[in-house]
Design a protein around this motif. Structure first.
Motif, PDB file in Angstrom:
ATOM      1  N   ALA A 104      -7.855  46.835  71.004  1.00  0.00           N
ATOM      2  CA  ALA A 104      -7.734  46.136  69.728  1.00  0.00           C
ATOM      3  C   ALA A 104      -7.756  44.636  69.920  1.00  0.00           C
ATOM      4  O   ALA A 104      -8.358  43.895  69.134  1.00  0.00           O
ATOM      5  CB  ALA A 104      -6.449  46.557  69.016  1.00  0.00           C
ATOM      6  N   SER A 105      -7.110  44.170  70.998  1.00  0.00           N
ATOM      7  CA  SER A 105      -7.111  42.728  71.238  1.00  0.00           C
ATOM      8  C   SER A 105      -8.503  42.222  71.574  1.00  0.00           C
ATOM      9  O   SER A 105      -8.879  41.105  71.203  1.00  0.00           O
ATOM     10  CB  SER A 105      -6.138  42.398  72.383  1.00  0.00           C
ATOM     11  N   ILE A 106      -9.301  43.026  72.291  1.00  0.00           N
ATOM     12  CA  ILE A 106     -10.672  42.612  72.601  1.00  0.00           C
ATOM     13  C   ILE A 106     -11.483  42.454  71.317  1.00  0.00           C
ATOM     14  O   ILE A 106     -12.154  41.453  71.110  1.00  0.00           O
ATOM     15  CB  ILE A 106     -11.349  43.639  73.534  1.00  0.00           C
ATOM     16  N   ASP A 174      -7.054  35.609  80.576  1.00  0.00           N
ATOM     17  CA  ASP A 174      -5.810  35.186  79.933  1.00  0.00           C
ATOM     18  C   ASP A 174      -5.043  36.308  79.260  1.00  0.00           C
ATOM     19  O   ASP A 174      -3.843  36.167  79.019  1.00  0.00           O
ATOM     20  CB  ASP A 174      -6.106  34.102  78.885  1.00  0.00           C
ATOM     21  N   THR A 175      -5.693  37.403  78.915  1.00  0.00           N
ATOM     22  CA  THR A 175      -5.022  38.434  78.129  1.00  0.00           C
ATOM     23  C   THR A 175      -4.014  39.218  78.961  1.00  0.00           C
ATOM     24  O   THR A 175      -4.016  39.163  80.191  1.00  0.00           O
ATOM     25  CB  THR A 175      -6.066  39.407  77.558  1.00  0.00           C
ATOM     26  N   LYS A 176      -3.169  39.962  78.271  1.00  0.00           N
ATOM     27  CA  LYS A 176      -2.136  40.751  78.959  1.00  0.00           C
ATOM     28  C   LYS A 176      -2.748  41.843  79.811  1.00  0.00           C
ATOM     29  O   LYS A 176      -2.246  42.143  80.897  1.00  0.00           O
ATOM     30  CB  LYS A 176      -1.185  41.352  77.929  1.00  0.00           C
ATOM     31  N   HIS A 180      -4.094  37.317  84.186  1.00  0.00           N
ATOM     32  CA  HIS A 180      -4.359  36.093  84.941  1.00  0.00           C
ATOM     33  C   HIS A 180      -4.705  36.383  86.406  1.00  0.00           C
ATOM     34  O   HIS A 180      -4.042  35.904  87.339  1.00  0.00           O
ATOM     35  CB  HIS A 180      -3.156  35.150  84.883  1.00  0.00           C
ATOM     36  N   PRO A 181      -5.751  37.150  86.649  1.00  0.00           N
ATOM     37  CA  PRO A 181      -6.156  37.402  88.040  1.00  0.00           C
ATOM     38  C   PRO A 181      -6.810  36.173  88.645  1.00  0.00           C
ATOM     39  O   PRO A 181      -7.069  35.173  87.963  1.00  0.00           O
ATOM     40  CB  PRO A 181      -7.148  38.563  87.908  1.00  0.00           C
ATOM     41  N   GLY A 182      -7.105  36.263  89.937  1.00  0.00           N
ATOM     42  CA  GLY A 182      -7.760  35.156  90.617  1.00  0.00           C
ATOM     43  C   GLY A 182      -9.238  35.069  90.284  1.00  0.00           C
ATOM     44  O   GLY A 182      -9.764  35.814  89.449  1.00  0.00           O
TER      45      GLY A 182
END
Length: 599
Positions: A104-106, A174-176, A180-182
């Protein structure tokens, strides 16, 4: 599911306790919950429970069960079911449902992604050229489907239009669900479904400039700043480092350790201190254990402990001429030498300390000896060798005959070492002779024979009984006691009473000849308290009623008598030890004689 179609859905939130469950327990909690909800559907029917957790699939055959797992198995016993493992890659339906919030966030962030990409293809010059080539069939790397441009791996080509590429990078970083991966992992998420030129550079720049990552992540790189060593000392004990090991369990009244290290020889001094050691106490211990033996150092390096930065410490050493140097804030490497020794000392104590950790203070002396015995990598020699000039004698030391080996050079080197040792022994022998000559000039010769009676000099601090009395009012000598053997040239063994619980061998300097009165032997009997006895009674004994022997673990048996005091009723009778009744030897003798005759 039935015949490949879902017929019901069920979910609920985990409570506070369930959130701390292991992965297997969480999976089993979900199974138990669903079976309770759908119990009326499943009873009497055989069904399959599919899970992507392989440990859960073996729950039916698990041998060791916790009470919670035993209750689960008791509940599951009424069902006819099979636990089947299904890899996560094949469990896409359940995974999609469990991640519906992320989906849903996408859709919320990117909106209608295919429509935006189609629109952007008409505004990107590079995309226009690729579409043209694909339509003409002049390229095999790109093709068109439903107005979208695809490349190898069936990846969508993302045109350079508005913030479309940046929005995709943001979504995969940035999303949950991304977390925040490399740089590499963010790029891997994008490359699985999308493609555009210079994607790597854009992703690296985006991740590199992410404020959250910069604030929360540590640098997995070498520490910044080149090493700036402290100036090398020129002589032993010119410069020292100082630190405390605190928060230790109380041991013999101590709760911390002051660690002092000579920067030249690496010689360590470990000083037990009170738990709340003040600056005044620290200074006193420093003078007692360091300055007394090695003199005042020119430089003292320490951290910014309030005891070292306080006015008393700073003014004291300023007046004495020592320079104080403190480490910079949050940088213990300035005093890294002491920090390293602290670690070694803690490791040593960890080897030998008892279970309750309350005997570490008794291990400090041997810990200091052990540390100063070890060769330092910096100097190539042990602290003892630099400060004392040689290694101390240790239990493993033994005499070695130097034979001839196959290498003449090695044999010559070993013989050279032996010559140095012989020379040192010769010098020591000469020094001993000189010291003996100087000492004997202020001494006199004294010898005794077996059977002679002597008085011995006792030190008050050796006896607990003297703690409550004034040391200046205690007798200097006790006796007389008879000599029963000679030990060596200057020591003698005496026949001591059982009440005097000390070693019976004394140096001749602790003895004094006893001169008896041959005409009146009664003068040789003392009417004062025996040695180390500080109890006396101002009451008179009327009768000795009984006797007992008190035995306690770890303590020698004690003989006690039940005493009836004159002028007091029998109910006031008390048990007293034989040693404390030294004023009434005749009454005790009469009681023992009466008791023996009664038997």
């Amino acid at each position: 599911m039935q015949d490949g179609h879902p017929i019901a859905y069920e979910s609920r939130k985990l409570n506070e306790t369930e959130r701390r469950y292991t992965v297997q327990e969480k999976e089993m909690t979900a199974i138990i919950h669903c079976l309770r909800v759908w119990r009326h559907y499943l009873l009497g029917a055989r069904f399959i429970v599919k899970t992507d957790n392989i440990a859960t699939s073996y729950f039916q055959s698990q041998k060791k069960l916790s009470p919670k797992q035993a209750r689960w198995q008791d509940f599951l016993a009424e069902f006819d079911y099979v636990l089947e493992y299904r890899p996560g890659k094949a469990n896409v339906v359940a995974d999609a449902l469990s991640r519906k919030s992320e989906l849903a966030s996408i859709s919320t962030v990117l909106g209608d992604l295919p429509t935006r990409i189609k629109e952007g293809l008409g505004h990107d010059p590079v995309a226009k050229e690729l579409v043209k080539l694909a339509e003409q069939g002049k390229t095999r790397q790109f093709w068109l489907e439903d107005g979208l441009l695809y490349t190898q791996g069936r990846r969508l080509y993302v045109p350079k239009w508005e913030d479309l590429r940046k929005d995709l990078i943001r979504e995969c970083h940035d999303t949950k669900w991304a977390g925040h991966p490399g740089q590499k992992r963010t790029r891997a998420l994008l490359e699985s479904s999308y493609f555009w030129p210079q994607m790597r550079d854009q992703v690296e720049l985006y991740v590199k400039t992410c404020l959250v990552c910069q604030q929360d992540k540590v640098e997995n790189k070498q520490p910044a700043g080149l090493l700036e060593p402290l100036p090398t000392s020129e002589h032993p004990w010119d410069s020292i480092t100082l630190d405390f090991i605190s928060s230790l369990p109380k041991s013999d009244g101590f709760g911390s350790i002051m660690v002092v290290i000579d920067r030249f020889s690496k010689y360590g001094t470990f000083i037990p201190c009170p738990k709340d050691c003040t600056a005044e106490e620290a200074a006193r211990l420093f003078f007692k254990n360091v300055v007394k033996y090695w003199g005042l150092p020119k430089h003292i390096i320490s951290d910014r402990d309030p005891r070292f930065t306080g006015r008393l410490w700073t003014e004291l050493f300023k007046l004495l001429g020592s320079e104080l140097h403190f480490s910079t804030s949050f940088h213990p490497q300035t005093d890294g030498q002491t920090e390293r020794v602290n670690s070694l000392l803690e490791c040593y104590l960890r080897h030998f300390v008892s279970a309750n950790q309350r005997d570490w203070a008794r291990l400090l002396d041997v810990a200091q000896f052990s540390y100063n015995l070890q060769r330092s990598e910096a100097t190539g020699k042990s602290p003892f060798e630099i400060v004392m000039g040689q290694q101390p004698i240790t239990p493993h030391t033994f005499h070695h005959d130097f034979g001839k080996g196959p290498s003449p050079a090695a044999t010559q080197m070993v013989q050279s070492w032996g010559e140095h040792l012989d020379m040192a022994r010769s010098q020591l022998a000469k020094a001993q002779k000189r010291m003996k000559k100087w000492a004997d000039a202020k001494r006199r010769q004294r010898e005794y024979s077996i059977g002679d009676k002597v008085l011995i000099k006792l030190l008050p601090q050796q006896f607990k009984a003297f703690r409550g009395v004034h040391k200046g009012l205690i007798r200097k000598y006790e006796g007389p006691f008879q000599i029963i053997a000679r030990v060596g040239k200057v020591s003698y063994r005496l026949d001591l009473p059982t009440t005097l619980k000390i070693h019976p061998t004394f140096h001749v300097s602790m003895l004094k000849p006893y001169h008896p009165d041959d005409h009146d032997e009664s003068r040789g009997y003392s009417h004062r308290a025996p040695p180390v006895v500080t109890t006396s009674f101002d009451k008179e004994v009327e009768e000795v009623l009984s006797k007992r022997v008190v035995r306690r673990r770890g303590v020698q048996p004690s003989t006690q008598y039940l005493i009836k005091w004159k002028g007091l009723p029998e109910t006031e009778a008390s048990w007293e030890t034989q040693e404390d009744l030294w004023q009434f030897p005749e009454l005790l003798h009469q009681f023992e004689a009466t008791r023996a005759s009664a038997k």
